[in-house]
Scaffold this motif. Structure first.
Motif, PDB file in Angstrom:
ATOM      1  N   TYR A   1       1.150 -18.090 -21.427  1.00 48.91           N
ATOM      2  CA  TYR A   1       2.144 -19.124 -21.130  1.00 48.91           C
ATOM      3  C   TYR A   1       2.164 -20.154 -22.267  1.00 48.91           C
ATOM      4  O   TYR A   1       3.216 -20.548 -22.768  1.00 48.91           O
ATOM      5  N   ARG A   2       0.957 -20.572 -22.672  1.00 50.87           N
ATOM      6  CA  ARG A   2       0.866 -21.570 -23.746  1.00 50.87           C
ATOM      7  C   ARG A   2       1.508 -21.025 -25.031  1.00 50.87           C
ATOM      8  O   ARG A   2       2.304 -21.710 -25.684  1.00 50.87           O
ATOM      9  N   ASP A   3       1.189 -19.768 -25.340  1.00 45.41           N
ATOM     10  CA  ASP A   3       1.747 -19.166 -26.559  1.00 45.41           C
ATOM     11  C   ASP A   3       3.267 -19.091 -26.482  1.00 45.41           C
ATOM     12  O   ASP A   3       3.971 -19.352 -27.452  1.00 45.41           O
ATOM     13  N   ARG A   4       3.755 -18.713 -25.315  1.00 46.36           N
ATOM     14  CA  ARG A   4       5.201 -18.582 -25.141  1.00 46.36           C
ATOM     15  C   ARG A   4       5.871 -19.939 -25.317  1.00 46.36           C
ATOM     16  O   ARG A   4       6.910 -20.054 -25.964  1.00 46.36           O
ATOM     17  N   ALA A   5       5.242 -20.983 -24.722  1.00 47.64           N
ATOM     18  CA  ALA A   5       5.803 -22.331 -24.858  1.00 47.64           C
ATOM     19  C   ALA A   5       5.850 -22.729 -26.333  1.00 47.64           C
ATOM     20  O   ALA A   5       6.849 -23.290 -26.803  1.00 47.64           O
ATOM     21  N   ARG A   6       4.784 -22.420 -27.066  1.00 46.89           N
ATOM     22  CA  ARG A   6       4.771 -22.756 -28.498  1.00 46.89           C
ATOM     23  C   ARG A   6       5.853 -21.996 -29.245  1.00 46.89           C
ATOM     24  O   ARG A   6       6.506 -22.541 -30.135  1.00 46.89           O
TER      25      ARG A   6
END
Lengths: 381, 257
Positions: free
Chosen positions: A233-238
């Motif tokens: 999720y964090r990677d996708r947000a970035r």
């Protein structure tokens, strides 16, 4: 860190010998096994459990929706939420969540959530889910159209909450000449929306989208998978060009604390093993009806399953502790595992399931009190 | 032996098995996908020009998003019949394929000479329950297809290759799209069965554990020139379990008219 006290409200007086005569505790388990006297007492117990959480300093109390099952007695979680609103003052009430594709008129979900938000003067957190695979057997709804219905129902509900009415809504599955919510939600622009999930890439991608940034909760998964999904999720947000806050990341996990690791293991053994082996365990055909997950995801899961063998393995308390699917141990052990996950992922919402399976009221109460006094304080701040 | 042909209709590619010469016979398969070419098809191909198309979305054929239900599938096949310019077709459908065949026939029989429905889905007799092949496990599903369990043993003894398993899953997804809700039925179909104005044979195994043979009357009651024949000691796949008898019943029916 924000602490959520959650229970599934399992039907504990279940006759397990009878349960074993059926393929699942869902959909096909004869409801003659439900005794209304005992069931009514179950509701009392669980509502008391959640109300007590407010006094112990939890930030949120949470309920959810499942159908035709001894696994959880909340086909209509908003009814429990309404009772909780009347018996609490400060704590937020999370419905994690309503299964959007299962209803033919999603406006009713927008309406009920708006009512709860008003009744609680803005203490509602609205969860949106698709329901697990078994719900598509329980309701008869076509799992192939589950994703499509979820997205359309979501758009309809958010618009009903935020657009001045009356307006028209058109989509493949839902068409309305008049959408005009009375009451409107209490919170502006609308109650927070949380997305509980088992971590599918499609859901992560959708929830993390900059237009939504919905807090994402990983439920009932091994420690490594939870970390992987939260970081996905964090990677996708970035990749979307923003840094997600810890408030967007949540972990839903069964927790049991006692004085020592040994005692915790001993006391949690029957409850946790009943949760995974008696209540939750489902055959493949019930858990993954065709179309419930994408063709690609289903093929990957089938290959993984073929590698594991066709018979579902008994999940022991030790295996569940080892994999980090459940947090069971002394306050220090449990705290360290939560801190480890926080270090790995930066997650901020801990959805603690402190009553699970056949756990008695007495043990559940001691568990939540010890968790609140020995684990929560040091994780705050 | 049949040849595998590739057809293109609008934006989709579809496979089709083809063998034999004579009047055209179109076989519409059931929810498991393209059937194995066995003695049943050889018998038919000895007298007819047999086409067995793979339905869009099944096996290796693409699943267009413009086919959402069986009525859409029927419209697609009406397009196909126009494109191939076939006339005097003997339309044969099994299970889901029988349902599709009936949906084609209530719309337009100009190109159709006869209709053969083998244990067709699509119409329900109220109060007569049918099996749930979406909740059954694999072994249960296979066993419930047959009267003679030696057929089931044979099928269960085979392990699917990865590719076969993928194609089977494609078929299962498309079958769910078409038949999950309402389960294996179009409530509107029964209202229009009277429009079927070609000779119709309804074939049913007497021990069909998916769709009970009592359903046969729901079809023959409403189709004027129709008859039902029950095949003894037979489950849901008459063309597999009683291949010779089923083929000869169809050949006899088509010869009579």
């Amino acid at each position: 860190m924000q602490f959520v006290c959650f229970t599934l409200m399992p039907y504990r007086p279940l006759d397990m010998a009878e349960r074993h005569k059926h393929r699942s505790a869902w959909v096909v388990l004869p409801n003659e096994l439900y005794d209304p006297e005992k069931g009514a007492a179950e509701y009392d117990s669980y509502i008391n459990h959640l109300v007590a959480a407010e006094g112990l300093g939890f930030d949120v109390v949470a309920v959810n929706e499942h159908h035709q099952t001894a696994y959880g007695l909340m086909p209509a979680p908003n009814i429990i939420a309404s009772a909780l609103i009347q018996r609490t003052k400060r704590v937020k009430i999370a419905v994690l969540g309503r299964a959007l594709p299962l209803v033919n008129n999603p406006i009713t979900i927008a309406e009920e959530f708006a009512m709860l938000d008003n009744l609680s003067r803005g203490r509602l957190i609205a969860g949106f889910v698709r329901g697990i695979g078994t719900e598509y057997h329980a309701t008869g709804l076509n799992p192939v159209f589950s994703h499509e219905r979820f997205h359309e129902a979501h758009d309809l509900i958010v618009q009903a909450w935020t657009r001045p009415g009356p307006f028209e809504f058109e989509s493949e599955n839902y068409n309305y000449r008049y959408v005009n919510l009375w009451p409107r939600p209490y919170q502006r622009p609308h109650p927070p929306v949380w997305i509980p999930s088992q971590g599918s890439a499609e859901t992560i991608d959708w929830a993390a989208d900059p237009s939504r940034r919905y807090p994402f909760l990983v439920t009932f998964s091994a420690h490594d998978l939870v970390a992987r999904y939260l970081n996905a999720y964090r990677d996708r947000a970035r990749e979307f060009g923003y840094e997600p806050s810890g408030d967007q990341l949540g972990w839903a996990v069964p927790i049991y604390v006692a004085d020592t690791d040994e005692r915790a293991r001993e006391e949690a053994k029957a409850p946790i093993e009943s949760l995974f082996n008696e209540y939750l365990n489902n055959p493949w055909e019930m858990l993954l009806p065709p179309g419930y997950t994408s063709l690609g995801s289903t093929k990957r899961m089938m290959k993984a399953r073929a590698a594991l063998g066709t018979r579902p393995k008994h999940q022991s308390v030790d295996a569940l502790i080892e994999s980090g699917t459940a947090l069971i141990g002394s306050p220090q052990t449990v705290r360290e595992k939560i801190e480890k996950m926080r270090d790995l992922t930066g997650f901020h919402n801990l959805v603690a399931m402190l009553q699970f399976g056949v756990m008695t009221d007495a043990l559940a109460q001691r568990n939540m009190e010890m968790f609140a006094s020995e684990v929560m304080p040091r994780l705050r701040g | 032996m049949p040849t595998m042909e590739q057809h293109r209709f609008r934006d989709l590619e579809a496979r089709s098995l083809h063998a034999g010469e004579g009047d055209p016979l179109l076989f519409l398969h059931g929810s498991a996908g393209l059937p194995v070419w066995g003695p049943f098809f050889d018998t038919l191909a000895a007298k007819f020009d047999v086409h067995v198309p793979e339905h869009p979305g099944f096996g290796a054929s693409a699943a267009p998003d413009w086919i959402r239900d069986v009525p859409d599938m029927a419209m697609h096949y009406l397009d196909v019949l126009d494109a191939l310019d076939l006339k005097g077709i003997h339309l044969v459908g099994h299970s889901l394929g029988g349902w599709i065949a009936a949906e084609i026939a209530i719309r337009n029989t100009n190109r159709i000479a006869s209709l053969t429905l083998m244990a067709p889905a699509g119409v329900r007799l109220h109060g007569v329950p049918f099996g749930d092949n979406f909740i059954w496990g694999r072994e249960e599903s296979v066993r419930n297809l047959f009267h003679d369990q030696s057929f089931a043993e044979q099928m269960l003894a085979r392990t699917l290759s990865d590719e076969e398993a993928d194609l089977a899953l494609n078929s299962r997804f498309m079958a769910a799209r078409l038949g999950w809700e309402p389960r294996w039925v179009n409530p509107a179909l029964k209202r229009w069965l009277h429009r079927i104005d070609v000779p119709t044979l309804v074939l049913w195994g007497d021990d069909d554990k998916l769709f009970p043979p009592a359903y046969a009357s729901a079809w023959t009651d409403d189709i004027a020139e129709s008859r039902a024949e029950i095949i003894q000691a037979c489950g849901h796949l008459p063309h597999v379990e009683k291949s010779a008898e089923t083929a000869s019943r169809i050949v006899a029916f088509l010869g009579r008219k």
